[in-house]
Design a protein around this motif. Structure first.
Motif, PDB file in Angstrom:
ATOM      1  N   LEU A 103       0.808  -1.215   0.000  1.00 43.77           N
ATOM      2  CA  LEU A 103       0.000   0.000   0.000  1.00 43.77           C
ATOM      3  C   LEU A 103       0.847   1.275   0.000  1.00 43.77           C
ATOM      4  CD1 LEU A 103      -2.812   1.239   0.047  1.00 43.77           C
ATOM      5  CD2 LEU A 103      -2.777   1.068   2.539  1.00 43.77           C
ATOM      6  N   LEU A 104       1.907   1.300   0.786  1.00 46.75           N
ATOM      7  CA  LEU A 104       2.730   2.504   0.865  1.00 46.75           C
ATOM      8  C   LEU A 104       3.364   2.865  -0.481  1.00 46.75           C
ATOM      9  CD1 LEU A 104       3.780   4.771   2.647  1.00 46.75           C
ATOM     10  CD2 LEU A 104       5.689   3.292   3.271  1.00 46.75           C
ATOM     11  N   PRO A 105       4.056   1.932  -1.170  1.00 50.20           N
ATOM     12  CA  PRO A 105       4.608   2.317  -2.469  1.00 50.20           C
ATOM     13  C   PRO A 105       3.524   2.618  -3.509  1.00 50.20           C
ATOM     14  CG  PRO A 105       5.090   0.009  -2.011  1.00 50.20           C
ATOM     15  CD  PRO A 105       4.471   0.592  -0.780  1.00 50.20           C
ATOM     16  N   ALA A 106       2.419   1.869  -3.486  1.00 48.01           N
ATOM     17  CA  ALA A 106       1.354   2.113  -4.465  1.00 48.01           C
ATOM     18  C   ALA A 106       0.711   3.476  -4.247  1.00 48.01           C
ATOM     19  CB  ALA A 106       0.297   1.013  -4.388  1.00 48.01           C
ATOM     20  N   ALA A 107       0.431   3.829  -3.000  1.00 44.49           N
ATOM     21  CA  ALA A 107      -0.182   5.128  -2.707  1.00 44.49           C
ATOM     22  C   ALA A 107       0.770   6.274  -3.028  1.00 44.49           C
ATOM     23  CB  ALA A 107      -0.614   5.186  -1.242  1.00 44.49           C
ATOM     24  N   THR A 108       2.044   6.107  -2.706  1.00 39.04           N
ATOM     25  CA  THR A 108       3.034   7.144  -3.023  1.00 39.04           C
ATOM     26  C   THR A 108       3.158   7.307  -4.537  1.00 39.04           C
ATOM     27  OG1 THR A 108       4.243   6.597  -1.004  1.00 39.04           O
ATOM     28  CG2 THR A 108       5.417   7.892  -2.655  1.00 39.04           C
ATOM     29  N   GLY A 109       3.175   6.195  -5.257  1.00 39.11           N
ATOM     30  CA  GLY A 109       3.249   6.256  -6.719  1.00 39.11           C
ATOM     31  C   GLY A 109       2.040   6.931  -7.321  1.00 39.11           C
ATOM     32  N   LEU A 110       0.863   6.617  -6.800  1.00 38.65           N
ATOM     33  CA  LEU A 110      -0.363   7.244  -7.289  1.00 38.65           C
ATOM     34  C   LEU A 110      -0.327   8.749  -7.037  1.00 38.65           C
ATOM     35  CD1 LEU A 110      -3.106   6.823  -8.603  1.00 38.65           C
ATOM     36  CD2 LEU A 110      -4.049   6.396  -6.320  1.00 38.65           C
ATOM     37  N   PHE A 111       0.127   9.150  -5.862  1.00 41.11           N
ATOM     38  CA  PHE A 111       0.242  10.579  -5.544  1.00 41.11           C
ATOM     39  C   PHE A 111       1.203  11.266  -6.522  1.00 41.11           C
ATOM     40  CE2 PHE A 111       2.484  14.019  -3.341  1.00 41.11           C
ATOM     41  CZ  PHE A 111       1.417  14.876  -3.104  1.00 41.11           C
ATOM     42  N   CYS A 112       2.364  10.658  -6.777  1.00 41.59           N
ATOM     43  CA  CYS A 112       3.326  11.240  -7.721  1.00 41.59           C
ATOM     44  C   CYS A 112       2.723  11.363  -9.121  1.00 41.59           C
ATOM     45  CB  CYS A 112       4.598  10.399  -7.773  1.00 41.59           C
ATOM     46  SG  CYS A 112       5.629  10.502  -6.310  1.00 41.59           S
ATOM     47  N   LEU A 113       1.993  10.339  -9.555  1.00 42.03           N
ATOM     48  CA  LEU A 113       1.350  10.400 -10.870  1.00 42.03           C
ATOM     49  C   LEU A 113       0.325  11.528 -10.932  1.00 42.03           C
ATOM     50  CD1 LEU A 113       0.813   6.688 -11.905  1.00 42.03           C
ATOM     51  CD2 LEU A 113       2.208   8.398 -13.058  1.00 42.03           C
ATOM     52  N   ILE A 114      -0.452  11.696  -9.874  1.00 42.42           N
ATOM     53  CA  ILE A 114      -1.450  12.767  -9.839  1.00 42.42           C
ATOM     54  C   ILE A 114      -0.772  14.121  -9.935  1.00 42.42           C
ATOM     55  CG2 ILE A 114      -3.135  13.924  -8.330  1.00 42.42           C
ATOM     56  CD1 ILE A 114      -3.968  11.075  -7.406  1.00 42.42           C
ATOM     57  N   VAL A 115       0.323  14.309  -9.193  1.00 44.42           N
ATOM     58  CA  VAL A 115       1.062  15.579  -9.246  1.00 44.42           C
ATOM     59  C   VAL A 115       1.619  15.806 -10.648  1.00 44.42           C
ATOM     60  CG1 VAL A 115       3.138  16.766  -8.426  1.00 44.42           C
ATOM     61  CG2 VAL A 115       1.604  15.666  -6.787  1.00 44.42           C
ATOM     62  N   GLY A 116       2.208  14.772 -11.247  1.00 46.56           N
ATOM     63  CA  GLY A 116       2.772  14.910 -12.587  1.00 46.56           C
ATOM     64  C   GLY A 116       1.724  15.223 -13.642  1.00 46.56           C
ATOM     65  N   VAL A 117       0.606  14.519 -13.600  1.00 47.27           N
ATOM     66  CA  VAL A 117      -0.474  14.760 -14.569  1.00 47.27           C
ATOM     67  C   VAL A 117      -1.061  16.152 -14.369  1.00 47.27           C
ATOM     68  CG1 VAL A 117      -2.819  14.044 -15.226  1.00 47.27           C
ATOM     69  CG2 VAL A 117      -1.013  12.339 -14.957  1.00 47.27           C
ATOM     70  N   ARG A 118      -1.224  16.557 -13.116  1.00 49.12           N
ATOM     71  CA  ARG A 118      -1.729  17.909 -12.829  1.00 49.12           C
ATOM     72  C   ARG A 118      -0.794  18.961 -13.423  1.00 49.12           C
ATOM     73  NH1 ARG A 118      -0.156  21.734  -9.837  1.00 49.12           N
ATOM     74  NH2 ARG A 118      -1.522  23.371  -9.124  1.00 49.12           N
ATOM     75  N   ASN A 119       0.509  18.777 -13.277  1.00 49.96           N
ATOM     76  CA  ASN A 119       1.473  19.731 -13.842  1.00 49.96           C
ATOM     77  C   ASN A 119       1.374  19.793 -15.358  1.00 49.96           C
ATOM     78  OD1 ASN A 119       2.387  20.325 -11.290  1.00 49.96           O
ATOM     79  ND2 ASN A 119       4.254  19.107 -11.452  1.00 49.96           N
ATOM     80  N   VAL A 120       1.184  18.646 -15.999  1.00 49.14           N
ATOM     81  CA  VAL A 120       1.041  18.625 -17.452  1.00 49.14           C
ATOM     82  C   VAL A 120      -0.232  19.364 -17.867  1.00 49.14           C
ATOM     83  CG1 VAL A 120       0.606  17.123 -19.442  1.00 49.14           C
ATOM     84  CG2 VAL A 120       2.396  16.534 -17.803  1.00 49.14           C
ATOM     85  N   VAL A 121      -1.337  19.103 -17.180  1.00 53.47           N
ATOM     86  CA  VAL A 121      -2.611  19.760 -17.508  1.00 53.47           C
ATOM     87  C   VAL A 121      -2.498  21.274 -17.332  1.00 53.47           C
ATOM     88  CG1 VAL A 121      -5.019  20.024 -16.752  1.00 53.47           C
ATOM     89  CG2 VAL A 121      -4.048  17.746 -17.059  1.00 53.47           C
ATOM     90  N   VAL A 122      -1.881  21.716 -16.252  1.00 56.34           N
ATOM     91  CA  VAL A 122      -1.704  23.156 -16.010  1.00 56.34           C
ATOM     92  C   VAL A 122      -0.846  23.768 -17.114  1.00 56.34           C
ATOM     93  CG1 VAL A 122      -0.614  24.839 -14.474  1.00 56.34           C
ATOM     94  CG2 VAL A 122      -2.114  23.077 -13.536  1.00 56.34           C
ATOM     95  N   ALA A 123       0.219  23.098 -17.515  1.00 52.10           N
ATOM     96  CA  ALA A 123       1.091  23.626 -18.569  1.00 52.10           C
ATOM     97  C   ALA A 123       0.362  23.721 -19.905  1.00 52.10           C
ATOM     98  CB  ALA A 123       2.328  22.749 -18.706  1.00 52.10           C
ATOM     99  N   VAL A 124      -0.439  22.695 -20.233  1.00 55.93           N
ATOM    100  CA  VAL A 124      -1.188  22.709 -21.498  1.00 55.93           C
ATOM    101  C   VAL A 124      -2.225  23.826 -21.483  1.00 55.93           C
ATOM    102  CG1 VAL A 124      -2.865  21.407 -22.879  1.00 55.93           C
ATOM    103  CG2 VAL A 124      -0.785  20.296 -22.057  1.00 55.93           C
ATOM    104  N   ARG A 125      -2.933  23.983 -20.386  1.00 59.42           N
ATOM    105  CA  ARG A 125      -3.921  25.066 -20.292  1.00 59.42           C
ATOM    106  C   ARG A 125      -3.263  26.426 -20.408  1.00 59.42           C
ATOM    107  NH1 ARG A 125      -7.753  22.976 -15.368  1.00 59.42           N
ATOM    108  NH2 ARG A 125      -8.891  21.417 -16.570  1.00 59.42           N
ATOM    109  N   HIS A 126      -2.115  26.586 -19.782  1.00 59.31           N
ATOM    110  CA  HIS A 126      -1.394  27.862 -19.842  1.00 59.31           C
ATOM    111  C   HIS A 126      -0.959  28.156 -21.278  1.00 59.31           C
ATOM    112  CE1 HIS A 126       1.098  31.205 -18.610  1.00 59.31           C
ATOM    113  NE2 HIS A 126       2.111  30.672 -19.287  1.00 59.31           N
ATOM    114  N   THR A 127      -0.488  27.126 -21.973  1.00 60.63           N
ATOM    115  CA  THR A 127      -0.056  27.299 -23.357  1.00 60.63           C
ATOM    116  C   THR A 127      -1.236  27.660 -24.254  1.00 60.63           C
ATOM    117  OG1 THR A 127       1.715  25.710 -23.032  1.00 60.63           O
ATOM    118  CG2 THR A 127       1.092  26.169 -25.295  1.00 60.63           C
TER     119      THR A 127
END
Length: 149
Positions: A103-127
């Protein structure tokens, strides 16, 4: 940009590892791990623990593996057998039965993916909002109004 790439990479790695541990836990062969050799796992964060190798014996006695690693860090060398699961008789790694083992590595990985995808979405919207000329760093000159003569 680098933070996004690292977050996505770490997310895939950690989530994948956590899900593989979960799969082993759910579909593998249960048994007991006996620690034979442990060494200190020194981390940069000061939360040192012990990484152990040892033997695994299936619960039903169908096989024994002489040398496996267990995917966990212990506070002290286990003196009693530890409940664990392996993929089968040719496994090299045992997964401890604690929920935190997957659970710990899976939850941490999911959190990192959410942060990464959020950053991509914000960058695309800004562009998109800024337009292609603002994104490339060039601005088109606006036609100047002629002054009355």
């Amino acid at each position: 940009m680098l933070v996004t790439v690292v977050a996505l990479g770490a997310g895939v790695f950690l989530l994948g590892g956590g899900l593989m541990r979960l799969e082993t836990r759910l579909t593998g062969v249960p048994g007991h791990f006996r620690a034979e050799h442990c060494e200190i796992s020194e981390s940069r964060h000061g939360d040192d623990g012990l990484l152990c190798t040892g033997s695994f014996e299936a619960e039903d006695g169908s096989f024994r593996i002489a040398q496996v690693d267990v995917e966990t860090v212990f506070d002290e060398k286990p003196t009693e057998p530890v409940a664990a699961t392996v993929d089968g008789p040719s496994a090299t790694v045992a997964v401890e039965h604690r929920t935190g083992a997957w659970l710990l590595p899976a939850a941490t990985g999911l959190f990192c993916l959410i942060v990464g995808v959020r950053n991509v979405v914000v960058a695309v919207r800004h562009t998109r909002r800024s337009g292609p000329s603002a994104a490339s760093g060039t601005a088109e000159a606006e036609p100047s109004a002629k002054s009355p003569a």
